[in-house]
Design a protein around this motif. Structure first.
Motif, short mmCIF file in Angstrom:
data_model
loop_
_atom_site.label_atom_id
_atom_site.label_comp_id
_atom_site.label_asym_id
_atom_site.label_seq_id
_atom_site.Cartn_x
_atom_site.Cartn_y
_atom_site.Cartn_z
N HIS A 73 19.52 -13.74 -75.03
CA HIS A 73 18.91 -13.09 -76.20
C HIS A 73 17.42 -12.87 -76.02
O HIS A 73 16.88 -11.88 -76.50
CB HIS A 73 19.14 -13.92 -77.47
N LEU A 74 16.76 -13.80 -75.35
CA LEU A 74 15.31 -13.72 -75.17
C LEU A 74 14.91 -12.87 -73.96
O LEU A 74 13.72 -12.66 -73.73
CB LEU A 74 14.72 -15.13 -75.01
N GLY A 75 15.89 -12.44 -73.19
CA GLY A 75 15.57 -11.65 -72.00
C GLY A 75 15.03 -12.50 -70.87
O GLY A 75 14.37 -11.99 -69.97
N GLY A 76 15.27 -13.80 -70.93
CA GLY A 76 14.94 -14.68 -69.81
C GLY A 76 13.66 -15.46 -69.96
O GLY A 76 12.60 -14.98 -69.59
N ASN A 77 13.74 -16.63 -70.53
CA ASN A 77 12.62 -17.57 -70.58
C ASN A 77 13.20 -18.97 -70.54
O ASN A 77 13.26 -19.67 -71.55
CB ASN A 77 11.74 -17.37 -71.82
N TYR A 78 13.67 -19.35 -69.35
CA TYR A 78 14.37 -20.62 -69.19
C TYR A 78 13.47 -21.81 -69.51
O TYR A 78 13.94 -22.78 -70.10
CB TYR A 78 14.92 -20.73 -67.77
N ASP A 79 12.19 -21.75 -69.14
CA ASP A 79 11.29 -22.87 -69.42
C ASP A 79 11.18 -23.13 -70.92
O ASP A 79 11.13 -24.29 -71.35
CB ASP A 79 9.90 -22.62 -68.82
N LEU A 80 11.13 -22.07 -71.72
CA LEU A 80 11.07 -22.23 -73.17
C LEU A 80 12.33 -22.92 -73.67
O LEU A 80 12.24 -23.85 -74.49
CB LEU A 80 10.90 -20.88 -73.86
N ILE A 81 13.48 -22.50 -73.20
CA ILE A 81 14.74 -23.08 -73.65
C ILE A 81 14.80 -24.57 -73.29
O ILE A 81 15.19 -25.40 -74.10
CB ILE A 81 15.97 -22.35 -73.04
N GLU A 82 14.38 -24.90 -72.09
CA GLU A 82 14.37 -26.32 -71.68
C GLU A 82 13.43 -27.14 -72.55
O GLU A 82 13.76 -28.24 -72.97
CB GLU A 82 13.97 -26.45 -70.20
N CYS A 83 12.26 -26.59 -72.87
CA CYS A 83 11.31 -27.30 -73.73
C CYS A 83 11.88 -27.48 -75.13
O CYS A 83 11.73 -28.55 -75.73
CB CYS A 83 9.98 -26.55 -73.77
N ILE A 84 12.54 -26.45 -75.65
CA ILE A 84 13.18 -26.53 -76.98
C ILE A 84 14.17 -27.69 -77.01
O ILE A 84 14.23 -28.43 -77.99
CB ILE A 84 13.92 -25.21 -77.30
N LYS A 85 14.95 -27.83 -75.96
CA LYS A 85 15.97 -28.89 -75.93
C LYS A 85 15.33 -30.28 -75.85
O LYS A 85 15.76 -31.19 -76.54
CB LYS A 85 16.92 -28.70 -74.74
#
Length: 187
Positions: A73-85
């Motif tokens: 959905h974000l078009g690719g920002n894996y670091d953000l997703i990891e930080c969110i978790k």
């Protein structure tokens, strides 16, 4: 190996959903409404809430699946997703989303962990009652989904490419049906 005889080789929640079509449909519809239905929270934000709760519940299949969907959905920002978790307070997201993730984390521990102060923080950062409601419901539902997947010891793929493809499929097609190729396995 799963605790019950699920259809062979079906990953994560797909195995139990295929095993029990009567419960599969309402579970898939709930996920569709919660994560993709009309809402002031984006699908990416709702997927991040699901990923955060699933990570906290140590449900690898769900946290990897919903991380991949948020990523898509974000078009690719894996670091953000990891930080969110792992540490949503340090994530580069709105204060509103941080407050909602805090509420989701409290629900994951137990519904009574959510305080008036948590709700006041969310409201002070612009969250509506509907957004607070939906955050609590997403968190509660994902506690159920996570326990469903892990309680039956379902198959958890380890190939990152599997999750990337699944994330794209969830973004584009949603949760209303089993993935292509699995429909023929319904009882």
């Amino acid at each position: 190996m799963a605790h019950i005889q699920l259809p062979a080789g079906l990953p994560g929640i797909v195995g139990p959903l295929t095993f029990s079509p009567d419960t599969a449909q309402p579970l898939m519809q709930l996920a569709e409404v919660l994560l993709r239905g009309p809402n002031s929270l984006t699908s990416a934000e709702r997927e991040m809430i699901a990923a955060h709760v699933s990570y906290r519940n140590e449900c690898d299949f769900c946290q990897l699946s919903h991380s991949a969907a948020a990523f898509a959905h974000l078009g690719g920002n894996y670091d953000l997703i990891e930080c969110i978790k792992i540490n949503p307070e340090a994530a580069d997201v709105s204060d509103k989303l941080k407050a909602l993730l805090n509420i989701a984390g409290k629900v994951q521990k137990g519904g009574k962990q959510v305080t008036s102060e948590d709700v006041a923080r969310a409201r002070a950062n612009g969250a509506t009652d509907k957004e607070i409601h939906d955050t609590v419901l997403i968190a509660a539902a994902f506690c159920m989904y996570n326990r469903y997947v892990d309680g039956l010891a379902t198959v958890t793929p380890t190939d990152p490419a599997f999750y990337k493809g699944l994330g794209e499929r969830l973004k584009n097609n949603g949760y209303n049906r089993l993935p292509q190729g699995y429909d023929h396995l319904k009882k």
